[in-house]
Write a protein that holds these residues in place. Structure first.
Motif, short mmCIF file in Angstrom:
data_model
loop_
_atom_site.label_atom_id
_atom_site.label_comp_id
_atom_site.label_asym_id
_atom_site.label_seq_id
_atom_site.Cartn_x
_atom_site.Cartn_y
_atom_site.Cartn_z
N THR A 328 0.43 -1.35 -0.03
CA THR A 328 -0.07 0.08 -0.01
C THR A 328 0.79 1.22 0.15
N HIS A 329 1.72 1.09 0.77
CA HIS A 329 2.52 2.66 1.62
C HIS A 329 4.17 1.74 1.01
N PRO A 330 4.89 1.74 -0.21
CA PRO A 330 6.24 1.34 -0.59
C PRO A 330 7.17 2.09 0.90
N THR A 331 6.77 3.53 0.51
CA THR A 331 7.84 4.33 1.17
C THR A 331 7.17 5.09 2.29
N ASP A 332 6.24 4.09 3.18
CA ASP A 332 5.86 4.93 3.70
C ASP A 332 6.65 4.88 5.56
N PRO A 333 7.31 6.07 6.11
CA PRO A 333 8.51 6.09 7.01
C PRO A 333 8.24 5.77 7.97
N ARG A 334 7.28 5.11 8.62
CA ARG A 334 6.43 4.76 9.43
C ARG A 334 6.50 3.00 9.50
N PHE A 335 7.07 2.29 8.12
CA PHE A 335 7.31 1.23 7.86
C PHE A 335 8.46 0.74 8.69
N ILE A 336 9.91 1.56 8.77
CA ILE A 336 11.09 1.27 9.17
C ILE A 336 10.74 1.33 10.36
N ASN A 337 9.89 1.72 11.55
CA ASN A 337 10.13 1.53 12.56
C ASN A 337 8.93 0.96 13.38
N ASN A 338 7.75 -0.53 12.51
CA ASN A 338 7.35 -0.78 12.78
C ASN A 338 7.46 -2.55 12.35
N TYR A 339 8.67 -2.57 11.74
CA TYR A 339 8.55 -4.02 11.23
C TYR A 339 10.58 -3.63 10.96
N LEU A 340 11.25 -5.17 11.62
CA LEU A 340 12.03 -5.51 11.43
C LEU A 340 12.41 -6.29 10.20
N SER A 341 12.72 -6.29 9.21
CA SER A 341 12.75 -7.65 7.94
C SER A 341 14.38 -7.99 7.75
N GLU A 342 15.57 -6.73 8.36
CA GLU A 342 17.01 -7.87 8.11
C GLU A 342 17.23 -7.20 8.89
N TYR A 343 18.77 -7.54 9.86
CA TYR A 343 19.51 -7.22 10.98
C TYR A 343 20.85 -8.37 11.32
N ILE A 344 22.11 -7.41 11.20
CA ILE A 344 23.08 -8.05 12.15
C ILE A 344 22.66 -8.60 13.49
N GLY A 345 22.57 -9.64 13.53
CA GLY A 345 22.45 -9.98 15.53
C GLY A 345 23.62 -10.37 15.88
N TYR A 346 24.07 -10.88 17.13
CA TYR A 346 24.80 -10.38 18.05
C TYR A 346 24.63 -12.78 18.13
N ALA A 347 25.85 -13.24 18.45
CA ALA A 347 26.48 -14.51 18.34
C ALA A 347 27.83 -15.02 20.14
N ARG A 348 27.72 -15.85 19.90
CA ARG A 348 28.98 -15.82 21.60
C ARG A 348 29.78 -17.04 20.67
N ASP A 349 31.43 -16.52 20.80
CA ASP A 349 31.96 -17.04 19.66
C ASP A 349 32.66 -18.43 20.42
N GLN A 350 32.91 -19.15 19.90
CA GLN A 350 33.17 -20.53 20.88
C GLN A 350 34.09 -21.15 21.53
N ALA A 351 35.56 -20.05 20.92
CA ALA A 351 36.09 -19.88 21.27
C ALA A 351 36.39 -19.43 22.45
N THR A 352 36.66 -18.14 22.36
CA THR A 352 36.48 -17.02 23.42
C THR A 352 35.61 -16.68 24.32
N GLY A 353 34.23 -17.73 23.76
CA GLY A 353 32.96 -17.14 24.71
C GLY A 353 32.27 -15.59 25.01
N GLU A 354 33.19 -14.82 24.09
CA GLU A 354 32.46 -13.78 23.34
C GLU A 354 32.19 -13.26 23.01
N VAL A 355 30.84 -12.52 23.04
CA VAL A 355 29.59 -12.23 22.40
C VAL A 355 30.13 -11.03 21.17
N VAL A 356 29.92 -11.48 19.78
CA VAL A 356 30.57 -10.62 18.69
C VAL A 356 29.45 -10.59 17.77
#
Length: 546
Positions: A328-356
């Motif tokens: 309906t509104h492909p460039t609606d500025p609200r869309f970014i704030n409403n929905y998370l569709s892609e992101y770089i997440g975090y994981a725990r390094d198996q060797a060091t135990g650090e969150v990266v």
């Protein structure tokens, strides 16, 4: 000692559960001590607000039941998705017990407060404000209860062992009580509220407008199951003319117009720092680490989105809802704030135990053919997360958040006025109110967008449809989804929620569930424990389909 006694009254007059049947014990401390001054009386009323941000309510339980059973949002958890996520709520589900008990716990505390602190000619302005607040809160609880379950027990006096078992009252009687409570609230609440952050008299006017909208919509649906009979018509005090329900909704909504204002940028509304108690907030619950070590944001935030790697992240947006908005509104500025569709997440390094940072981004395949290739263990990739409710500090390692939960805000009032005017035959004025919301949306990006475009010259039916969609786009996930999907009746619910979901072009049977297509999804089941233990209820009192 004095403060401990007050705290004891707030936290402990609590609930004895005869299985699931609730009762309140008599007060645990001397009444004169508990209510010795206005500050002490406010502390008792604050106990009700404490219930509302507790686990069974807005911290988690409300979202697990109402949000994932709404037809708009869903759950990544298989057990939830295949039951209430598919409009097949189980009467034995513990969260249903929690929800029922939470509402009635608040009602019982408010009944006791209003009994102990009666409204008299000697009541001070501060006491009247507190009493009005209690009536507002009781109306608020019962408005949720009656819309969720239909005919329910109506209790307005202190509960004892002798009066704990209550038969169901008609929903008409419940609505009459809600209206009566709100009129008392309007007569006694102040414009400023009992303190900063508390609802004011305008919140009571807002809620009464919403109540009359529900009654009017039920009447317009033409469906017998929706009708709420016997609600008296209001009379215009100036002309002495009897008002229709839509006219009553307008009369009360008009009193709220201009008392709040839209914040300039939609995307700041849900910021943990800037979004609390803004000029737009009509009724809001405050969360902080002192009173809520786990905030509601944890159940909306993906597990690996923050460095804590411990969020629940199970409540997500149904794909057809996401797709309708972006189509309906492909460039609606609200869309970014409403929905998370892609992101770089975090994981725990198996060797060091650090969150990266993860090596690969998390990408949700929601509205493309790629969704059809997802497997059962990839269900999370087929749904979008609701960005407005996630934890904003990605360095955070705990589950708390200072982000408030906005129950009612001014944009809702504007959309209500748009619909009310349209239903009264004043479509052009309805467009004026809707355009206020759309204009703010367009200007909520660094570079103002051309979308969503304003409306002009729509027919009544076209505007009715546009308002429904814009309400969904603007207010998704803010707690009214379940009700708004059902307010206009089962036929509307079927055509606007059930069928779009079941017929979604990228429906994937590996990760999606079909919605139940009967009236069953229009109400929640009464908890089985309540029917079993309430001596004035039987299995015949259960709602349709359960």
């Amino acid at each position: 000692m004095k403060n401990n006694q007050i705290l004891k009254y707030i936290i402990l007059p609590l609930l004895i559960l005869s299985s699931c049947t609730i009762k309140e014990e008599p007060p645990l401390a001397d009444k004169d001590l508990i209510y010795q001054d206005v500050t002490a009386k406010k502390a008792v009323l604050d106990g009700v607000y404490a219930l509302m941000i507790d686990f069974p309510a807005y911290k988690q339980g409300y979202h697990d039941t109402k949000q994932t059973h709404s037809g708009i949002l869903n759950s990544k958890q298989s057990a939830q998705r295949t039951t209430f996520g598919s409009l097949n709520m189980d009467p034995t589900f513990s969260g249903l017990d929690n929800s029922w008990n939470s509402y009635y716990s608040a009602v019982f505390r408010l009944n006791q407060f209003l009994y102990d602190v009666p409204l008299t000619e000697e009541s001070t302005d501060s006491e009247r404000d507190l009493i009005g607040n209690a009536h507002f809160l009781r109306a608020f609880q019962y408005f949720h209860i009656v819309r969720s379950w239909g005919d329910v027990p109506l209790v307005t006096s202190p509960t004892s062992e002798e009066t704990i078992h209550n038969a169901k009252s008609s929903k008409s009687d419940v609505y009459k009580q809600i209206i009566a409570d709100l009129n008392v609230a309007i007569d006694n609440m102040s414009e400023a509220g009992i303190a900063p952050g508390y609802p004011s008299v305008h919140a009571a006017e807002f809620l009464l407008a919403k109540v009359y909208m529900w009654i009017a919509s039920a009447e317009d649906s033409g469906e017998e199951e929706m009708l709420i009979s016997g609600i008296p018509f209001e009379t215009d005090t100036t002309t002495n003319v009897e008002l229709t329900y839509w006219q009553s909704a307008k009369a009360h909504a008009d009193k709220v117009y201009g008392m709040y204002s839209l914040v300039p940028n939609y995307n700041t509304l849900f910021d943990a720092k800037e979004g609390n108690q803004t000029s737009e907030s009509i009724f809001e619950l405050n969360f902080n680490s002192e009173v809520a070590q786990v905030s509601y944001t944890a159940i909306f935030t993906p597990n690996n989105y923050t460095k804590g790697l411990n969020n629940y992240g199970r409540i997500v947006v149904n794909p057809e809802v996401y797709t309708k908005h972006i189509n309906t509104h492909p460039t609606d500025p609200r869309f970014i704030n409403n929905y998370l569709s892609e992101y770089i997440g975090y994981a725990r390094d198996q060797a060091t135990g650090e969150v990266v940072e993860s090596q690969w981004p998390t990408v949700m395949r929601i509205h493309t053919e790629n969704r059809l290739t997802l497997r059962e263990n990839q269900v999370g990739s087929g749904y979008g997360n609701l960005t407005k409710h996630i934890i904003k500090d990605r360095d955070q390692t705990t589950l708390d958040s200072p982000q408030g939960f906005i129950i009612y805000r001014y944009a809702d009032l504007l959309l209500m006025l748009a619909e009310i005017e349209n239903e009264l035959g004043n479509s052009s004025q309805g467009e004026v109110y809707l355009n206020e919301v759309l204009e703010r949306a367009r200007n909520s990006a660094e570079t103002p967008s051309f979308e969503p475009e304003g409306v002009n010259g729509l027919s009544q039916e076209e505007l009715r449809e546009r308002i429904y969609n814009e309400r969904e786009f603007e207010l998704i996930g803010e707690g009214e989804d379940w009700y708004e999907a059902r307010r206009r009746g089962f036929a509307f619910f079927t055509s606007h929620v059930i069928e779009p979901h079941n017929n979604f072009i990228y429906f994937n049977e590996n990760i999606d569930v079909l919605f139940n297509t009967t009236r069953k999804g229009m109400l929640l089941p009464i908890p089985l424990n309540e029917i079993t233990n309430n001596q004035k209820m039987t299995s015949a009192d259960q709602n349709f389909g359960y």
